[in-house]
Design a protein around this motif. Sequence first.
Motif, PDB file in Angstrom:
ATOM      1  N   SER A 102       0.811  -1.216   0.000  1.00  0.00           N
ATOM      2  CA  SER A 102       0.000   0.000   0.000  1.00  0.00           C
ATOM      3  C   SER A 102       0.843   1.265   0.000  1.00  0.00           C
ATOM      4  N   GLU A 103       0.246   2.336  -0.493  1.00  0.00           N
ATOM      5  CA  GLU A 103       0.923   3.637  -0.424  1.00  0.00           C
ATOM      6  C   GLU A 103       0.915   4.193   0.990  1.00  0.00           C
ATOM      7  N   HIS A 104       0.111   3.592   1.867  1.00  0.00           N
ATOM      8  CA  HIS A 104       0.081   4.002   3.265  1.00  0.00           C
ATOM      9  C   HIS A 104       1.237   3.345   4.020  1.00  0.00           C
ATOM     10  N   ALA A 105       1.788   4.051   4.985  1.00  0.00           N
ATOM     11  CA  ALA A 105       2.852   3.496   5.821  1.00  0.00           C
ATOM     12  C   ALA A 105       2.227   2.485   6.766  1.00  0.00           C
ATOM     13  N   THR A 106       2.601   1.215   6.636  1.00  0.00           N
ATOM     14  CA  THR A 106       2.012   0.178   7.468  1.00  0.00           C
ATOM     15  C   THR A 106       3.091  -0.629   8.176  1.00  0.00           C
ATOM     16  N   VAL A 107       2.717  -1.126   9.347  1.00  0.00           N
ATOM     17  CA  VAL A 107       3.603  -1.955  10.157  1.00  0.00           C
ATOM     18  C   VAL A 107       2.762  -3.073  10.765  1.00  0.00           C
ATOM     19  N   ILE A 108       3.322  -4.279  10.788  1.00  0.00           N
ATOM     20  CA  ILE A 108       2.663  -5.422  11.421  1.00  0.00           C
ATOM     21  C   ILE A 108       3.492  -5.790  12.642  1.00  0.00           C
ATOM     22  N   THR A 109       2.797  -5.960  13.774  1.00  0.00           N
ATOM     23  CA  THR A 109       3.460  -6.343  15.019  1.00  0.00           C
ATOM     24  C   THR A 109       2.861  -7.653  15.531  1.00  0.00           C
ATOM     25  N   ARG A 110       3.622  -8.365  16.336  1.00  0.00           N
ATOM     26  CA  ARG A 110       3.088  -9.536  17.037  1.00  0.00           C
ATOM     27  C   ARG A 110       2.296  -9.059  18.240  1.00  0.00           C
ATOM     28  N   LYS A 111       1.266  -9.811  18.600  1.00  0.00           N
ATOM     29  CA  LYS A 111       0.542  -9.494  19.831  1.00  0.00           C
ATOM     30  C   LYS A 111       1.280 -10.187  20.969  1.00  0.00           C
ATOM     31  N   ALA A 112       2.270  -9.502  21.466  1.00  0.00           N
ATOM     32  CA  ALA A 112       3.109  -9.975  22.563  1.00  0.00           C
ATOM     33  C   ALA A 112       3.485  -8.721  23.344  1.00  0.00           C
ATOM     34  N   PRO A 113       3.961  -8.842  24.561  1.00  0.00           N
ATOM     35  CA  PRO A 113       4.315  -7.634  25.321  1.00  0.00           C
ATOM     36  C   PRO A 113       5.194  -6.686  24.506  1.00  0.00           C
ATOM     37  N   GLY A 114       4.753  -5.446  24.421  1.00  0.00           N
ATOM     38  CA  GLY A 114       5.463  -4.421  23.663  1.00  0.00           C
ATOM     39  C   GLY A 114       5.098  -4.383  22.192  1.00  0.00           C
ATOM     40  N   PHE A 115       4.403  -5.397  21.688  1.00  0.00           N
ATOM     41  CA  PHE A 115       4.027  -5.496  20.288  1.00  0.00           C
ATOM     42  C   PHE A 115       5.245  -5.364  19.362  1.00  0.00           C
ATOM     43  N   PRO A 116       6.155  -6.362  19.390  1.00  0.00           N
ATOM     44  CA  PRO A 116       7.356  -6.285  18.559  1.00  0.00           C
ATOM     45  C   PRO A 116       7.025  -6.276  17.063  1.00  0.00           C
ATOM     46  N   ILE A 117       7.780  -5.496  16.332  1.00  0.00           N
ATOM     47  CA  ILE A 117       7.577  -5.326  14.889  1.00  0.00           C
ATOM     48  C   ILE A 117       8.048  -6.576  14.147  1.00  0.00           C
ATOM     49  N   VAL A 118       7.198  -7.058  13.211  1.00  0.00           N
ATOM     50  CA  VAL A 118       7.601  -8.173  12.352  1.00  0.00           C
ATOM     51  C   VAL A 118       7.762  -7.740  10.905  1.00  0.00           C
ATOM     52  N   GLU A 164      -1.793   9.497  25.916  1.00  0.00           N
ATOM     53  CA  GLU A 164      -2.450   9.119  24.656  1.00  0.00           C
ATOM     54  C   GLU A 164      -1.957   7.738  24.214  1.00  0.00           C
ATOM     55  N   VAL A 165      -0.651   7.516  24.311  1.00  0.00           N
ATOM     56  CA  VAL A 165      -0.067   6.220  23.941  1.00  0.00           C
ATOM     57  C   VAL A 165      -0.593   5.133  24.878  1.00  0.00           C
ATOM     58  N   ASP A 166      -0.693   5.396  26.178  1.00  0.00           N
ATOM     59  CA  ASP A 166      -1.200   4.409  27.142  1.00  0.00           C
ATOM     60  C   ASP A 166      -2.627   3.987  26.803  1.00  0.00           C
ATOM     61  N   CYS A 167      -3.481   4.935  26.478  1.00  0.00           N
ATOM     62  CA  CYS A 167      -4.871   4.643  26.115  1.00  0.00           C
ATOM     63  C   CYS A 167      -4.911   3.787  24.846  1.00  0.00           C
ATOM     64  N   PHE A 168      -4.121   4.151  23.863  1.00  0.00           N
ATOM     65  CA  PHE A 168      -4.016   3.428  22.598  1.00  0.00           C
ATOM     66  C   PHE A 168      -3.581   1.983  22.864  1.00  0.00           C
ATOM     67  N   MET A 169      -2.529   1.808  23.650  1.00  0.00           N
ATOM     68  CA  MET A 169      -1.995   0.476  23.936  1.00  0.00           C
ATOM     69  C   MET A 169      -2.976  -0.371  24.750  1.00  0.00           C
ATOM     70  N   ARG A 170      -3.723   0.247  25.653  1.00  0.00           N
ATOM     71  CA  ARG A 170      -4.724  -0.479  26.446  1.00  0.00           C
ATOM     72  C   ARG A 170      -5.772  -1.103  25.508  1.00  0.00           C
ATOM     73  N   GLN A 171      -6.209  -0.336  24.522  1.00  0.00           N
ATOM     74  CA  GLN A 171      -7.188  -0.866  23.574  1.00  0.00           C
ATOM     75  C   GLN A 171      -6.598  -2.027  22.773  1.00  0.00           C
ATOM     76  N   LEU A 172      -5.341  -1.904  22.364  1.00  0.00           N
ATOM     77  CA  LEU A 172      -4.706  -2.986  21.608  1.00  0.00           C
ATOM     78  C   LEU A 172      -4.573  -4.247  22.457  1.00  0.00           C
ATOM     79  N   ARG A 173      -4.209  -4.098  23.719  1.00  0.00           N
ATOM     80  CA  ARG A 173      -4.092  -5.260  24.600  1.00  0.00           C
ATOM     81  C   ARG A 173      -5.443  -5.963  24.774  1.00  0.00           C
ATOM     82  N   ASN A 174      -6.544  -5.225  24.585  1.00  0.00           N
ATOM     83  CA  ASN A 174      -7.892  -5.797  24.673  1.00  0.00           C
ATOM     84  C   ASN A 174      -8.404  -6.275  23.318  1.00  0.00           C
ATOM     85  N   ASP A 175      -7.495  -6.371  22.328  1.00  0.00           N
ATOM     86  CA  ASP A 175      -7.835  -6.835  20.971  1.00  0.00           C
ATOM     87  C   ASP A 175      -8.838  -5.919  20.275  1.00  0.00           C
ATOM     88  N   GLU A 176      -8.791  -4.637  20.588  1.00  0.00           N
ATOM     89  CA  GLU A 176      -9.700  -3.668  19.984  1.00  0.00           C
ATOM     90  C   GLU A 176      -8.946  -2.786  19.001  1.00  0.00           C
TER      91      GLU A 176
END
Length: 188
Positions: A80-96, A130-142
Amino acid sequence: AQWRWRSRNMVAMGAKSELVINGMVQANFNERHQMTRAWLMFDVMGLMHQLQQAQRGSNMVMEVPIVPNTIQMARAAILSEHATVITRKAPGFPIVHVNDSWVRLCGYSLEEVKGNTLGMLQGPETDASEVDCFMRQLRNDEPSAMTVINYKKSGERFTNFVRAYPLSSDDSGSVTHMLAVLRELKLR
Protein backbone atom coordinates in the motif's frame (compact mmCIF):
# COMPACT_ATOMS: atom_id res chain seq x y z
CA ALA A 1 -30.82 -5.44 20.29
CA GLN A 2 -31.26 -3.83 16.90
CA TRP A 3 -30.25 -0.26 16.02
CA ARG A 4 -30.46 2.16 13.09
CA TRP A 5 -28.07 5.01 12.28
CA ARG A 6 -28.89 7.74 9.77
CA SER A 7 -26.58 10.52 8.62
CA ARG A 8 -27.93 14.05 8.85
CA ASN A 9 -25.65 16.29 6.81
CA MET A 10 -24.08 14.31 3.96
CA VAL A 11 -26.32 15.90 1.32
CA ALA A 12 -25.54 19.35 2.74
CA MET A 13 -21.85 18.46 2.42
CA GLY A 14 -22.21 17.55 -1.26
CA ALA A 15 -23.19 13.86 -1.25
CA LYS A 16 -26.01 12.61 -3.43
CA SER A 17 -27.80 10.92 -0.50
CA GLU A 18 -27.81 10.30 3.23
CA LEU A 19 -26.69 6.96 4.67
CA VAL A 20 -28.88 4.56 6.63
CA ILE A 21 -27.25 1.68 8.49
CA ASN A 22 -29.11 -1.07 10.33
CA GLY A 23 -27.30 -3.29 12.78
CA MET A 24 -27.30 -5.19 16.02
CA VAL A 25 -25.62 -4.72 19.39
CA GLN A 26 -23.89 -7.61 21.16
CA ALA A 27 -22.85 -7.12 24.78
CA ASN A 28 -21.14 -8.92 27.66
CA PHE A 29 -22.28 -8.41 31.26
CA ASN A 30 -20.62 -9.18 34.59
CA GLU A 31 -22.22 -10.97 37.57
CA ARG A 32 -23.67 -7.62 38.80
CA HIS A 33 -25.45 -7.21 35.45
CA GLN A 34 -23.19 -4.34 34.40
CA MET A 35 -22.20 -4.11 30.75
CA THR A 36 -18.48 -4.77 30.40
CA ARG A 37 -18.15 -4.73 26.61
CA ALA A 38 -20.34 -3.98 23.61
CA TRP A 39 -20.00 -4.46 19.86
CA LEU A 40 -21.97 -2.74 17.12
CA MET A 41 -22.45 -5.15 14.23
CA PHE A 42 -23.53 -4.08 10.76
CA ASP A 43 -23.15 -4.93 7.09
CA VAL A 44 -19.78 -3.37 6.24
CA MET A 45 -20.03 -4.09 2.52
CA GLY A 46 -23.51 -2.52 2.44
CA LEU A 47 -22.08 0.58 4.11
CA MET A 48 -19.23 0.70 1.58
CA HIS A 49 -21.72 0.46 -1.28
CA GLN A 50 -23.84 3.28 0.19
CA LEU A 51 -20.73 5.47 0.58
CA GLN A 52 -19.74 4.86 -3.04
CA GLN A 53 -23.26 5.65 -4.24
CA ALA A 54 -23.42 8.82 -2.12
CA GLN A 55 -20.11 10.05 -3.60
CA ARG A 56 -20.86 9.19 -7.24
CA GLY A 57 -21.17 12.39 -9.24
CA SER A 58 -20.75 14.60 -6.16
CA ASN A 59 -17.93 16.89 -5.08
CA MET A 60 -17.30 14.75 -1.96
CA VAL A 61 -14.06 12.87 -1.50
CA MET A 62 -13.95 10.37 1.36
CA GLU A 63 -11.11 8.03 2.19
CA VAL A 64 -12.71 4.80 3.36
CA PRO A 65 -10.01 2.21 4.03
CA ILE A 66 -10.78 -1.47 3.71
CA VAL A 67 -9.00 -3.02 6.66
CA PRO A 68 -7.67 -6.58 6.51
CA ASN A 69 -8.51 -8.84 9.44
CA THR A 70 -6.00 -11.63 8.89
CA ILE A 71 -2.23 -11.60 8.76
CA GLN A 72 -2.39 -13.02 5.22
CA MET A 73 -4.63 -10.16 4.02
CA ALA A 74 -2.40 -7.60 5.76
CA ARG A 75 0.75 -8.96 4.09
CA ALA A 76 -0.99 -8.80 0.70
CA ALA A 77 -1.90 -5.16 1.39
CA ILE A 78 1.59 -4.28 2.64
CA LEU A 79 2.44 -2.80 -0.77
CA SER A 80 0.00 0.00 0.00
CA GLU A 81 0.92 3.64 -0.42
CA HIS A 82 0.08 4.00 3.27
CA ALA A 83 2.85 3.50 5.82
CA THR A 84 2.01 0.18 7.47
CA VAL A 85 3.60 -1.96 10.16
CA ILE A 86 2.66 -5.42 11.42
CA THR A 87 3.46 -6.34 15.02
CA ARG A 88 3.09 -9.54 17.04
CA LYS A 89 0.54 -9.49 19.83
CA ALA A 90 3.11 -9.98 22.56
CA PRO A 91 4.32 -7.63 25.32
CA GLY A 92 5.46 -4.42 23.66
CA PHE A 93 4.03 -5.50 20.29
CA PRO A 94 7.36 -6.29 18.56
CA ILE A 95 7.58 -5.33 14.89
CA VAL A 96 7.60 -8.17 12.35
CA HIS A 97 7.19 -6.21 9.11
CA VAL A 98 7.09 -2.66 7.74
CA ASN A 99 6.41 -1.61 4.15
CA ASP A 100 8.44 0.76 1.96
CA SER A 101 6.10 3.69 2.71
CA TRP A 102 6.79 3.23 6.43
CA VAL A 103 10.55 3.10 5.77
CA ARG A 104 10.32 6.38 3.79
CA LEU A 105 8.20 8.06 6.47
CA CYS A 106 10.19 6.97 9.54
CA GLY A 107 13.69 6.56 8.09
CA TYR A 108 14.40 3.12 9.58
CA SER A 109 14.91 -0.06 7.52
CA LEU A 110 13.07 -3.30 8.29
CA GLU A 111 16.33 -4.78 9.55
CA GLU A 112 16.71 -1.93 12.06
CA VAL A 113 13.19 -2.22 13.47
CA LYS A 114 12.40 -5.94 13.33
CA GLY A 115 11.87 -7.17 16.91
CA ASN A 116 11.78 -3.62 18.31
CA THR A 117 8.61 -1.75 19.31
CA LEU A 118 7.04 1.39 17.93
CA GLY A 119 8.24 3.06 21.13
CA MET A 120 11.40 3.79 19.14
CA LEU A 121 9.42 6.58 17.40
CA GLN A 122 8.56 8.28 20.70
CA GLY A 123 10.37 11.29 22.09
CA PRO A 124 10.10 14.25 24.46
CA GLU A 125 6.84 15.62 22.98
CA THR A 126 5.07 12.27 22.64
CA ASP A 127 1.93 12.29 24.82
CA ALA A 128 2.42 9.26 27.11
CA SER A 129 -1.23 9.26 28.28
CA GLU A 130 -2.45 9.12 24.66
CA VAL A 131 -0.07 6.22 23.94
CA ASP A 132 -1.20 4.41 27.14
CA CYS A 133 -4.87 4.64 26.11
CA PHE A 134 -4.02 3.43 22.60
CA MET A 135 -1.99 0.48 23.94
CA ARG A 136 -4.72 -0.48 26.45
CA GLN A 137 -7.19 -0.87 23.57
CA LEU A 138 -4.71 -2.99 21.61
CA ARG A 139 -4.09 -5.26 24.60
CA ASN A 140 -7.89 -5.80 24.67
CA ASP A 141 -7.83 -6.84 20.97
CA GLU A 142 -9.70 -3.67 19.98
CA PRO A 143 -8.97 -1.35 17.07
CA SER A 144 -7.56 1.98 18.15
CA ALA A 145 -6.50 5.34 16.74
CA MET A 146 -4.57 8.34 18.00
CA THR A 147 -2.84 11.48 16.86
CA VAL A 148 0.57 11.75 18.44
CA ILE A 149 3.95 13.44 18.05
CA ASN A 150 6.57 10.95 16.88
CA TYR A 151 10.18 11.23 15.73
CA LYS A 152 11.89 9.96 12.61
CA LYS A 153 15.29 8.28 12.69
CA SER A 154 16.81 11.67 11.81
CA GLY A 155 15.27 13.14 14.98
CA GLU A 156 12.78 15.18 12.96
CA ARG A 157 9.48 15.59 14.81
CA PHE A 158 6.24 14.77 12.98
CA THR A 159 2.54 14.63 13.83
CA ASN A 160 1.32 11.11 13.22
CA PHE A 161 -2.27 9.87 12.85
CA VAL A 162 -2.06 6.14 13.55
CA ARG A 163 -4.82 3.55 13.32
CA ALA A 164 -4.33 -0.01 14.53
CA TYR A 165 -6.39 -3.11 13.87
CA PRO A 166 -6.30 -6.66 15.28
CA LEU A 167 -5.29 -9.48 12.93
CA SER A 168 -5.72 -13.24 13.22
CA SER A 169 -3.45 -15.81 11.64
CA ASP A 170 -6.04 -18.53 11.12
CA ASP A 171 -9.76 -19.23 10.94
CA SER A 172 -10.12 -19.31 14.74
CA GLY A 173 -10.27 -15.52 14.84
CA SER A 174 -7.81 -15.36 17.74
CA VAL A 175 -5.80 -12.16 17.59
CA THR A 176 -2.12 -12.91 16.97
CA HIS A 177 -0.87 -9.69 15.33
CA MET A 178 -1.76 -6.02 14.90
CA LEU A 179 -1.69 -3.86 11.79
CA ALA A 180 -0.90 -0.16 12.23
CA VAL A 181 -1.40 2.40 9.48
CA LEU A 182 0.49 5.68 9.93
CA ARG A 183 -0.17 8.98 8.22
CA GLU A 184 1.88 12.10 8.70
CA LEU A 185 -0.34 15.11 9.29
CA LYS A 186 0.87 18.39 7.87
CA LEU A 187 -0.35 20.95 10.39
CA ARG A 188 -0.25 24.62 9.55
